[in-house]
Design a protein around this motif. Sequence first.
Motif, PDB file in Angstrom:
ATOM      1  N   THR A  21       1.236 -11.388  -3.259  1.00 45.36           N
ATOM      2  CA  THR A  21       1.845  -9.871  -3.727  1.00 45.36           C
ATOM      3  C   THR A  21       2.929 -10.174  -4.034  1.00 45.36           C
ATOM      4  O   THR A  21       3.931 -11.010  -3.976  1.00 45.36           O
ATOM      5  CB  THR A  21       1.631  -8.875  -2.560  1.00 45.36           C
ATOM      6  OG1 THR A  21       2.590  -9.234  -1.625  1.00 45.36           O
ATOM      7  CG2 THR A  21       0.453  -8.687  -1.963  1.00 45.36           C
ATOM      8  N   GLN A  22       3.594  -9.242  -5.115  1.00 46.52           N
ATOM      9  CA  GLN A  22       4.764  -9.288  -5.641  1.00 46.52           C
ATOM     10  C   GLN A  22       5.559  -7.810  -5.923  1.00 46.52           C
ATOM     11  O   GLN A  22       4.855  -7.126  -6.486  1.00 46.52           O
ATOM     12  CB  GLN A  22       4.879 -10.264  -6.878  1.00 46.52           C
ATOM     13  CG  GLN A  22       6.405 -10.213  -7.645  1.00 46.52           C
ATOM     14  CD  GLN A  22       6.374 -11.018  -8.688  1.00 46.52           C
ATOM     15  OE1 GLN A  22       5.655 -12.243  -8.832  1.00 46.52           O
ATOM     16  NE2 GLN A  22       7.045 -10.710  -9.744  1.00 46.52           N
ATOM     17  N   HIS A  23       6.576  -7.532  -5.318  1.00 44.05           N
ATOM     18  CA  HIS A  23       7.196  -6.140  -5.528  1.00 44.05           C
ATOM     19  C   HIS A  23       7.323  -6.041  -7.069  1.00 44.05           C
ATOM     20  O   HIS A  23       7.818  -7.158  -7.842  1.00 44.05           O
ATOM     21  CB  HIS A  23       8.424  -6.197  -4.824  1.00 44.05           C
ATOM     22  CG  HIS A  23       8.163  -5.721  -3.454  1.00 44.05           C
ATOM     23  ND1 HIS A  23       8.279  -6.811  -2.252  1.00 44.05           N
ATOM     24  CD2 HIS A  23       8.002  -4.527  -2.765  1.00 44.05           C
ATOM     25  CE1 HIS A  23       8.050  -6.146  -1.257  1.00 44.05           C
ATOM     26  NE2 HIS A  23       7.939  -4.859  -1.399  1.00 44.05           N
ATOM     27  N   VAL A  24       7.103  -4.905  -7.492  1.00 43.79           N
ATOM     28  CA  VAL A  24       7.483  -4.449  -8.965  1.00 43.79           C
ATOM     29  C   VAL A  24       8.007  -3.107  -8.937  1.00 43.79           C
ATOM     30  O   VAL A  24       7.864  -2.192  -9.347  1.00 43.79           O
ATOM     31  CB  VAL A  24       6.397  -4.405  -9.697  1.00 43.79           C
ATOM     32  CG1 VAL A  24       5.645  -5.650 -10.172  1.00 43.79           C
ATOM     33  CG2 VAL A  24       5.112  -3.580  -9.130  1.00 43.79           C
ATOM     34  N   ARG A  25       9.522  -3.376  -8.429  1.00 43.72           N
ATOM     35  CA  ARG A  25      10.529  -2.291  -8.265  1.00 43.72           C
ATOM     36  C   ARG A  25      11.025  -1.749  -9.494  1.00 43.72           C
ATOM     37  O   ARG A  25      11.142  -2.334 -10.302  1.00 43.72           O
ATOM     38  CB  ARG A  25      11.358  -2.394  -7.176  1.00 43.72           C
ATOM     39  CG  ARG A  25      11.046  -2.710  -5.741  1.00 43.72           C
ATOM     40  CD  ARG A  25      12.089  -3.057  -4.882  1.00 43.72           C
ATOM     41  NE  ARG A  25      11.749  -3.386  -3.782  1.00 43.72           N
ATOM     42  CZ  ARG A  25      11.603  -4.525  -3.189  1.00 43.72           C
ATOM     43  NH1 ARG A  25      11.880  -5.576  -3.921  1.00 43.72           N
ATOM     44  NH2 ARG A  25      11.300  -4.816  -2.108  1.00 43.72           N
ATOM     45  N   HIS A  26      11.047  -0.392  -9.535  1.00 38.42           N
ATOM     46  CA  HIS A  26      11.939   0.346 -10.723  1.00 38.42           C
ATOM     47  C   HIS A  26      13.268   0.715 -10.313  1.00 38.42           C
ATOM     48  O   HIS A  26      13.467   1.781  -9.662  1.00 38.42           O
ATOM     49  CB  HIS A  26      11.242   1.413 -11.371  1.00 38.42           C
ATOM     50  CG  HIS A  26      11.993   2.137 -12.538  1.00 38.42           C
ATOM     51  ND1 HIS A  26      12.810   1.412 -13.436  1.00 38.42           N
ATOM     52  CD2 HIS A  26      12.295   3.305 -12.652  1.00 38.42           C
ATOM     53  CE1 HIS A  26      13.143   2.315 -14.269  1.00 38.42           C
ATOM     54  NE2 HIS A  26      13.111   3.462 -13.670  1.00 38.42           N
ATOM     55  N   PRO A  47      20.158  -0.673 -12.615  1.00 35.97           N
ATOM     56  CA  PRO A  47      20.087  -1.454 -13.802  1.00 35.97           C
ATOM     57  C   PRO A  47      19.627  -2.890 -13.534  1.00 35.97           C
ATOM     58  O   PRO A  47      19.341  -3.608 -14.277  1.00 35.97           O
ATOM     59  CB  PRO A  47      21.406  -1.639 -14.276  1.00 35.97           C
ATOM     60  CG  PRO A  47      22.229  -1.459 -13.120  1.00 35.97           C
ATOM     61  CD  PRO A  47      21.376  -0.725 -12.082  1.00 35.97           C
ATOM     62  N   TRP A  48      19.024  -3.099 -12.373  1.00 39.75           N
ATOM     63  CA  TRP A  48      18.767  -4.393 -11.909  1.00 39.75           C
ATOM     64  C   TRP A  48      17.257  -4.815 -12.466  1.00 39.75           C
ATOM     65  O   TRP A  48      16.913  -5.923 -12.992  1.00 39.75           O
ATOM     66  CB  TRP A  48      18.940  -4.865 -10.563  1.00 39.75           C
ATOM     67  CG  TRP A  48      20.110  -4.722  -9.852  1.00 39.75           C
ATOM     68  CD1 TRP A  48      21.129  -5.538 -10.268  1.00 39.75           C
ATOM     69  CD2 TRP A  48      20.902  -3.565  -9.419  1.00 39.75           C
ATOM     70  NE1 TRP A  48      22.274  -5.112  -9.571  1.00 39.75           N
ATOM     71  CE2 TRP A  48      22.115  -3.958  -8.987  1.00 39.75           C
ATOM     72  CE3 TRP A  48      20.292  -2.466  -8.946  1.00 39.75           C
ATOM     73  CZ2 TRP A  48      22.823  -2.899  -8.461  1.00 39.75           C
ATOM     74  CZ3 TRP A  48      21.273  -1.302  -8.288  1.00 39.75           C
ATOM     75  CH2 TRP A  48      22.338  -1.929  -8.015  1.00 39.75           C
ATOM     76  N   GLN A  49      16.442  -3.716 -12.365  1.00 38.96           N
ATOM     77  CA  GLN A  49      14.938  -4.081 -12.702  1.00 38.96           C
ATOM     78  C   GLN A  49      14.384  -2.750 -13.395  1.00 38.96           C
ATOM     79  O   GLN A  49      14.498  -1.631 -12.644  1.00 38.96           O
ATOM     80  CB  GLN A  49      14.005  -4.328 -11.651  1.00 38.96           C
ATOM     81  CG  GLN A  49      14.536  -5.682 -10.706  1.00 38.96           C
ATOM     82  CD  GLN A  49      13.570  -5.752  -9.351  1.00 38.96           C
ATOM     83  OE1 GLN A  49      13.294  -4.941  -8.857  1.00 38.96           O
ATOM     84  NE2 GLN A  49      13.661  -7.095  -9.215  1.00 38.96           N
ATOM     85  N   ASN A  50      14.254  -2.742 -14.562  1.00 43.85           N
ATOM     86  CA  ASN A  50      13.724  -1.748 -15.428  1.00 43.85           C
ATOM     87  C   ASN A  50      12.263  -1.633 -15.475  1.00 43.85           C
ATOM     88  O   ASN A  50      11.721  -2.365 -16.632  1.00 43.85           O
ATOM     89  CB  ASN A  50      14.680  -1.713 -16.792  1.00 43.85           C
ATOM     90  CG  ASN A  50      14.410  -0.414 -17.440  1.00 43.85           C
ATOM     91  OD1 ASN A  50      14.004   0.602 -16.891  1.00 43.85           O
ATOM     92  ND2 ASN A  50      14.738  -0.440 -18.808  1.00 43.85           N
TER      93      ASN A  50
END
Length: 70
Positions: free
Chosen positions: A25-30, A33-36
């Motif tokens: 698994t892998q986090h896909v956070r929004h 400004p770090w992860q858009n």
Amino acid sequence: MQQAIIGFHLDDEQHWVADLACGHTQHVRHTPPWQNRPWVMTEQGRKEKLGVMLECKKCDEKDFVDEILC
């Protein structure tokens, strides 16, 4: 190693996690400004990402360890 996204789920902290074809698994956070990744916030956005390839760090680590042990 690239792996396809086969699904999504929320973790205990209510963050979106991609389920990968390899079983990892892998986090896909929004978290701008770090992860858009605004697409992760909607069901339609997540559906559109099914099949997209992500780099699986756990598979990469396993391959690296396997190379050292061989």
